[in-house]
Design an enzyme around this catalytic site. Structure first.
Site, short mmCIF file in Angstrom:
data_model
loop_
_atom_site.label_atom_id
_atom_site.label_comp_id
_atom_site.label_asym_id
_atom_site.label_seq_id
_atom_site.Cartn_x
_atom_site.Cartn_y
_atom_site.Cartn_z
N ASN A 103 16.40 31.22 51.60
CA ASN A 103 15.41 30.17 51.87
C ASN A 103 14.93 29.61 50.52
OD1 ASN A 103 13.34 28.51 52.68
ND2 ASN A 103 12.45 29.99 54.11
N GLU A 104 15.79 28.84 49.90
CA GLU A 104 15.55 28.36 48.54
C GLU A 104 14.29 27.49 48.39
OE1 GLU A 104 19.26 26.69 47.25
OE2 GLU A 104 20.29 28.62 47.47
N ALA A 131 11.49 27.65 50.04
CA ALA A 131 10.31 28.54 50.08
C ALA A 131 10.22 29.36 48.80
CB ALA A 131 10.39 29.46 51.31
N ALA A 145 2.39 21.70 50.69
CA ALA A 145 2.54 23.17 50.78
C ALA A 145 1.96 23.83 49.53
CB ALA A 145 4.00 23.54 50.97
N GLU A 187 -0.79 39.56 53.85
CA GLU A 187 0.51 38.90 53.90
C GLU A 187 0.30 37.40 54.13
OE1 GLU A 187 4.73 39.17 56.39
OE2 GLU A 187 3.10 40.57 56.84
N PHE A 188 1.03 36.58 53.39
CA PHE A 188 0.89 35.13 53.40
C PHE A 188 1.98 34.49 54.25
CE2 PHE A 188 2.36 31.17 51.28
CZ PHE A 188 1.23 30.39 51.44
N TYR A 219 7.07 29.65 46.19
CA TYR A 219 6.40 30.90 45.87
C TYR A 219 6.44 31.18 44.36
CZ TYR A 219 7.10 31.44 50.90
OH TYR A 219 7.12 31.23 52.26
N ILE A 257 5.22 23.91 57.11
CA ILE A 257 4.91 22.49 57.26
C ILE A 257 5.74 22.02 58.45
CG2 ILE A 257 4.96 20.19 56.22
CD1 ILE A 257 2.95 22.09 54.86
#
Length: 193
Positions: A142-143, A145, A114, A98-99, A149, A103
Protein backbone atom coordinates in the site's frame (compact mmCIF):
# COMPACT_ATOMS: atom_id res chain seq x y z
CA UNK A 1 -8.42 24.76 17.20
CA UNK A 2 -9.36 21.86 19.44
CA UNK A 3 -12.72 21.75 21.19
CA UNK A 4 -13.32 18.88 23.59
CA UNK A 5 -16.33 18.46 25.84
CA UNK A 6 -16.42 15.41 28.12
CA UNK A 7 -19.77 14.05 29.27
CA UNK A 8 -20.31 11.07 31.59
CA UNK A 9 -16.56 10.32 31.44
CA UNK A 10 -17.16 8.20 28.33
CA UNK A 11 -18.78 10.27 25.62
CA UNK A 12 -16.44 12.83 24.09
CA UNK A 13 -17.75 15.41 21.68
CA UNK A 14 -14.73 16.18 19.57
CA UNK A 15 -14.19 18.82 16.97
CA UNK A 16 -10.73 19.57 15.61
CA UNK A 17 -10.40 22.38 13.10
CA UNK A 18 -7.69 23.82 10.91
CA UNK A 19 -8.57 26.25 8.13
CA UNK A 20 -11.19 24.50 5.94
CA UNK A 21 -10.69 21.09 7.57
CA UNK A 22 -12.74 19.67 10.45
CA UNK A 23 -12.48 16.36 12.24
CA UNK A 24 -15.54 15.55 14.29
CA UNK A 25 -16.89 12.53 16.05
CA UNK A 26 -18.66 9.92 13.93
CA UNK A 27 -22.47 10.14 14.27
CA UNK A 28 -25.28 7.77 13.41
CA UNK A 29 -26.09 9.98 10.41
CA UNK A 30 -22.63 9.13 8.97
CA UNK A 31 -23.36 5.40 8.68
CA UNK A 32 -24.69 5.52 5.12
CA UNK A 33 -21.54 7.32 3.91
CA UNK A 34 -19.33 4.84 5.77
CA UNK A 35 -21.14 2.01 3.97
CA UNK A 36 -20.66 3.76 0.62
CA UNK A 37 -16.96 4.44 1.18
CA UNK A 38 -15.99 1.08 2.66
CA UNK A 39 -17.98 -0.92 0.09
CA UNK A 40 -16.38 0.99 -2.82
CA UNK A 41 -13.83 -1.37 -4.47
CA UNK A 42 -11.53 1.58 -5.20
CA UNK A 43 -11.36 2.27 -1.45
CA UNK A 44 -11.43 -1.19 0.08
CA UNK A 45 -8.63 -3.08 -1.68
CA UNK A 46 -6.35 -2.59 1.34
CA UNK A 47 -9.08 -2.72 4.00
CA UNK A 48 -9.65 -5.80 6.11
CA UNK A 49 -13.34 -5.59 6.91
CA UNK A 50 -15.98 -8.22 6.29
CA UNK A 51 -16.95 -6.60 3.00
CA UNK A 52 -19.53 -5.71 1.96
CA UNK A 53 -20.61 -3.89 5.10
CA UNK A 54 -24.35 -3.86 5.62
CA UNK A 55 -26.59 -1.35 7.38
CA UNK A 56 -27.84 -3.65 10.12
CA UNK A 57 -24.37 -4.75 11.29
CA UNK A 58 -23.00 -1.23 11.01
CA UNK A 59 -25.83 0.19 13.13
CA UNK A 60 -25.14 -2.54 15.73
CA UNK A 61 -21.43 -1.65 15.66
CA UNK A 62 -22.31 2.02 16.20
CA UNK A 63 -24.64 1.31 19.11
CA UNK A 64 -22.23 -1.10 20.85
CA UNK A 65 -18.78 0.36 20.20
CA UNK A 66 -16.74 1.10 23.29
CA UNK A 67 -15.90 4.81 23.19
CA UNK A 68 -13.46 4.41 26.07
CA UNK A 69 -11.01 2.51 23.84
CA UNK A 70 -11.71 4.00 20.41
CA UNK A 71 -12.31 7.34 18.76
CA UNK A 72 -14.09 7.25 15.39
CA UNK A 73 -14.27 10.50 13.44
CA UNK A 74 -15.37 11.96 10.13
CA UNK A 75 -13.15 14.23 8.06
CA UNK A 76 -14.93 17.26 6.62
CA UNK A 77 -13.33 19.51 4.03
CA UNK A 78 -15.12 22.73 3.06
CA UNK A 79 -18.14 21.33 4.97
CA UNK A 80 -18.21 18.16 2.84
CA UNK A 81 -17.76 14.76 4.50
CA UNK A 82 -14.80 13.18 2.73
CA UNK A 83 -13.40 10.39 4.92
CA UNK A 84 -12.91 8.54 8.18
CA UNK A 85 -10.11 8.80 10.71
CA UNK A 86 -9.61 7.59 14.23
CA UNK A 87 -7.81 5.81 17.00
CA UNK A 88 -8.44 2.21 18.04
CA UNK A 89 -7.28 0.14 20.99
CA UNK A 90 -6.64 3.26 23.07
CA UNK A 91 -4.65 1.94 25.98
CA UNK A 92 -4.09 4.53 28.70
CA UNK A 93 -2.02 2.11 30.80
CA UNK A 94 0.53 1.46 28.05
CA UNK A 95 -0.01 4.96 26.57
CA UNK A 96 -0.60 3.80 23.01
CA UNK A 97 -3.30 3.71 20.34
CA UNK A 98 -3.76 2.38 16.81
CA UNK A 99 -4.33 4.87 13.97
CA UNK A 100 -6.56 4.56 10.89
CA UNK A 101 -7.62 6.79 8.02
CA UNK A 102 -9.63 6.42 4.81
CA UNK A 103 -10.42 9.18 2.34
CA UNK A 104 -13.68 7.91 0.87
CA UNK A 105 -14.47 10.60 -1.69
CA UNK A 106 -12.23 10.09 -4.72
CA UNK A 107 -12.13 13.74 -5.79
CA UNK A 108 -10.63 14.68 -2.39
CA UNK A 109 -7.68 12.29 -2.58
CA UNK A 110 -4.16 13.58 -3.22
CA UNK A 111 -5.00 17.08 -1.99
CA UNK A 112 -3.17 16.99 1.35
CA UNK A 113 -6.36 16.30 3.30
CA UNK A 114 -5.09 12.97 4.67
CA UNK A 115 -1.85 14.63 5.82
CA UNK A 116 -3.60 17.56 7.53
CA UNK A 117 -6.23 15.30 9.12
CA UNK A 118 -3.57 12.94 10.40
CA UNK A 119 -1.62 15.78 11.98
CA UNK A 120 -4.75 16.97 13.80
CA UNK A 121 -5.61 13.53 15.19
CA UNK A 122 -1.98 12.87 16.18
CA UNK A 123 -1.83 16.23 17.94
CA UNK A 124 -4.99 15.28 19.81
CA UNK A 125 -3.63 11.84 20.73
CA UNK A 126 -0.33 13.16 22.03
CA UNK A 127 -1.39 16.46 23.62
CA UNK A 128 -4.89 15.75 24.92
CA UNK A 129 -5.05 11.99 25.47
CA UNK A 130 -1.49 11.71 26.78
CA UNK A 131 -0.65 8.89 24.37
CA UNK A 132 3.07 8.16 23.99
CA UNK A 133 2.94 5.94 20.89
CA UNK A 134 0.60 5.76 17.91
CA UNK A 135 0.99 2.70 15.70
CA UNK A 136 -0.63 1.12 12.67
CA UNK A 137 -0.45 -1.94 10.47
CA UNK A 138 -0.35 -1.52 6.70
CA UNK A 139 -0.22 -3.90 3.74
CA UNK A 140 3.36 -4.04 2.44
CA UNK A 141 2.26 -2.90 -1.04
CA UNK A 142 0.00 0.00 0.00
CA UNK A 143 2.49 2.55 -1.27
CA UNK A 144 0.29 5.69 -1.01
CA UNK A 145 -0.45 4.96 2.65
CA UNK A 146 3.19 4.17 3.46
CA UNK A 147 4.28 7.47 1.83
CA UNK A 148 1.76 9.32 4.02
CA UNK A 149 2.87 7.58 7.21
CA UNK A 150 6.56 8.16 6.53
CA UNK A 151 5.89 11.82 5.65
CA UNK A 152 4.20 12.18 9.05
CA UNK A 153 7.24 10.70 10.79
CA UNK A 154 6.04 7.14 11.38
CA UNK A 155 8.93 4.67 11.42
CA UNK A 156 8.82 1.03 10.41
CA UNK A 157 9.00 -1.24 13.44
CA UNK A 158 8.49 -4.60 11.80
CA UNK A 159 7.62 -6.65 8.73
CA UNK A 160 5.29 -9.61 9.15
CA UNK A 161 5.43 -12.28 6.44
CA UNK A 162 2.14 -13.70 5.13
CA UNK A 163 0.41 -12.00 8.03
CA UNK A 164 -3.17 -11.63 6.81
CA UNK A 165 -5.44 -12.97 4.10
CA UNK A 166 -6.44 -10.22 1.69
CA UNK A 167 -9.83 -11.06 0.20
CA UNK A 168 -9.53 -8.50 -2.62
CA UNK A 169 -6.86 -10.60 -4.34
CA UNK A 170 -7.27 -13.92 -2.48
CA UNK A 171 -3.81 -14.28 -1.02
CA UNK A 172 -1.84 -14.12 2.19
CA UNK A 173 0.11 -10.90 2.24
CA UNK A 174 2.89 -9.31 4.25
CA UNK A 175 2.11 -6.40 6.53
CA UNK A 176 4.30 -3.76 8.11
CA UNK A 177 4.02 -2.16 11.52
CA UNK A 178 4.72 1.57 11.73
CA UNK A 179 4.73 3.80 14.79
CA UNK A 180 5.41 7.36 15.84
CA UNK A 181 6.40 8.42 19.33
CA UNK A 182 5.05 11.48 21.08
CA UNK A 183 8.48 13.08 21.50
CA UNK A 184 9.30 12.60 17.81
CA UNK A 185 5.98 14.03 16.65
CA UNK A 186 6.21 17.07 18.91
CA UNK A 187 9.81 17.70 17.84
CA UNK A 188 8.75 17.75 14.19
CA UNK A 189 5.34 19.34 14.81
CA UNK A 190 6.48 22.84 13.84
CA UNK A 191 7.36 21.76 10.31
CA UNK A 192 3.71 20.76 9.75
CA UNK A 193 2.31 24.19 10.66
Amino acid sequence: MIQVITLKKVLIILKLQKRNLTIREFKESDIELKLKWINDPENNFFLHYNIPLNSEDTFKWYENKDNTIRLDCVIEYDNNRVGLIGLLNINKTDCKAEFYITIGEHNYKNKGIATSSSILILEYAFKKLGINKVYLNVDFDNEPAIRLYEKLGFEKEGHFKEDIFRKSDNQLIDRCRYAIMRQEFLKNYRRFN
